[in-house]
Write a protein that holds these residues in place. Structure first.
Motif, PDB file in Angstrom:
ATOM      1  N   TRP A  50       0.837  -1.206   0.000  1.00 60.62           N
ATOM      2  CA  TRP A  50       0.000   0.000   0.000  1.00 60.62           C
ATOM      3  C   TRP A  50       0.866   1.248   0.000  1.00 60.62           C
ATOM      4  N   VAL A  51       1.987   1.195   0.720  1.00 58.04           N
ATOM      5  CA  VAL A  51       2.890   2.344   0.823  1.00 58.04           C
ATOM      6  C   VAL A  51       3.760   2.445  -0.429  1.00 58.04           C
ATOM      7  N   GLY A  52       4.168   1.324  -0.952  1.00 57.25           N
ATOM      8  CA  GLY A  52       5.041   1.300  -2.122  1.00 57.25           C
ATOM      9  C   GLY A  52       4.340   1.795  -3.371  1.00 57.25           C
ATOM     10  N   THR A  53       5.088   1.833  -4.445  1.00 55.56           N
ATOM     11  CA  THR A  53       4.565   2.388  -5.683  1.00 55.56           C
ATOM     12  C   THR A  53       3.954   1.340  -6.614  1.00 55.56           C
ATOM     13  N   GLY A  54       4.006   0.063  -6.238  1.00 61.15           N
ATOM     14  CA  GLY A  54       3.425  -0.987  -7.066  1.00 61.15           C
ATOM     15  C   GLY A  54       1.945  -1.185  -6.771  1.00 61.15           C
ATOM     16  N   VAL A  60      -4.378   4.402   1.984  1.00 64.02           N
ATOM     17  CA  VAL A  60      -2.971   4.430   2.406  1.00 64.02           C
ATOM     18  C   VAL A  60      -2.083   4.724   1.202  1.00 64.02           C
ATOM     19  N   ASP A  61      -2.391   4.126   0.065  1.00 66.64           N
ATOM     20  CA  ASP A  61      -1.628   4.377  -1.157  1.00 66.64           C
ATOM     21  C   ASP A  61      -1.649   5.861  -1.507  1.00 66.64           C
ATOM     22  N   THR A 114       0.527   8.004   0.767  1.00 63.31           N
ATOM     23  CA  THR A 114       1.965   7.726   0.758  1.00 63.31           C
ATOM     24  C   THR A 114       2.553   7.815  -0.653  1.00 63.31           C
ATOM     25  N   PRO A 115       2.397   8.962  -1.300  1.00 62.60           N
ATOM     26  CA  PRO A 115       2.960   9.067  -2.653  1.00 62.60           C
ATOM     27  C   PRO A 115       4.476   8.910  -2.606  1.00 62.60           C
ATOM     28  N   GLY A 116       4.992   8.193  -3.552  1.00 59.87           N
ATOM     29  CA  GLY A 116       6.436   7.984  -3.602  1.00 59.87           C
ATOM     30  C   GLY A 116       6.949   7.034  -2.539  1.00 59.87           C
ATOM     31  N   GLY A 117       6.046   6.346  -1.833  1.00 59.05           N
ATOM     32  CA  GLY A 117       6.468   5.357  -0.848  1.00 59.05           C
ATOM     33  C   GLY A 117       6.896   5.924   0.490  1.00 59.05           C
TER      34      GLY A 117
END
Length: 151
Positions: free
Chosen positions: A81-85, A130-131, A134-137
């Protein structure tokens, strides 16, 4: 709603769901108390006390929520969710076990929702929210999360 556009499948963020997300991520903002910025250093998630913690939502804000998910064995999911994938889904029952019965009960009382329906909606909404937060992780500060709810 800005933050919530396209964050939730179907884009449907109901007021009870917004309250639930706010209770998890911002806490005091929704209990009628003023929000306070989070300390600069990350802290461990506090145990639920039946009210919002001083540094964010019921679990200590976004960072506390992510920590709780990781402690419950859902670190890979939370990291997605935090990551960019692509965001991995979380089962409503798994989310309930990770959050704990006291937190679920507190949020259900605040929203007037049934606990099972609450978990179902949160498990659908949290990955996208959450995604978006958290832009850019990078996990934002409590102040940044609180301002996203005020937009």
């Amino acid at each position: 709603m800005g933050l919530f556009d396209n964050a939730v499948p179907g884009g449907n963020v109901t007021k009870p769901l917004l309250i639930a997300l706010g209770a998890l991520l911002v806490g005091k903002m929704l209990s009628g108390k003023s929000t306070e910025p989070a300390p600069a250093e990350p802290q461990a998630a506090p145990a639920p006390t039946g009210g919002a913690s001083a540094d964010g939502g019921l679990l200590g804000g976004l960072g506390g929520l992510l920590d709780r998910l990781k402690e419950a064995g859902h670190g890979t999911t939370a990291d997605s969710w935090v990551g960019t994938g692509q965001n991995q889904p979380i089962d409503a029952n798994d989310l309930g076990r990770a959050l704990g019965p006291a937190v679920i009960r507190e949020i259900a009382q605040r929203t007037g929702m049934d606990e099972q329906e609450l978990l179902k909606q949160l498990s659908t909404a949290l990955p996208g929210v959450v995604d978006k937060l958290t832009p850019g992780g990078q996990v934002p500060s409590h102040r940044q999360v609180a301002s996203a709810f005020n937009d």
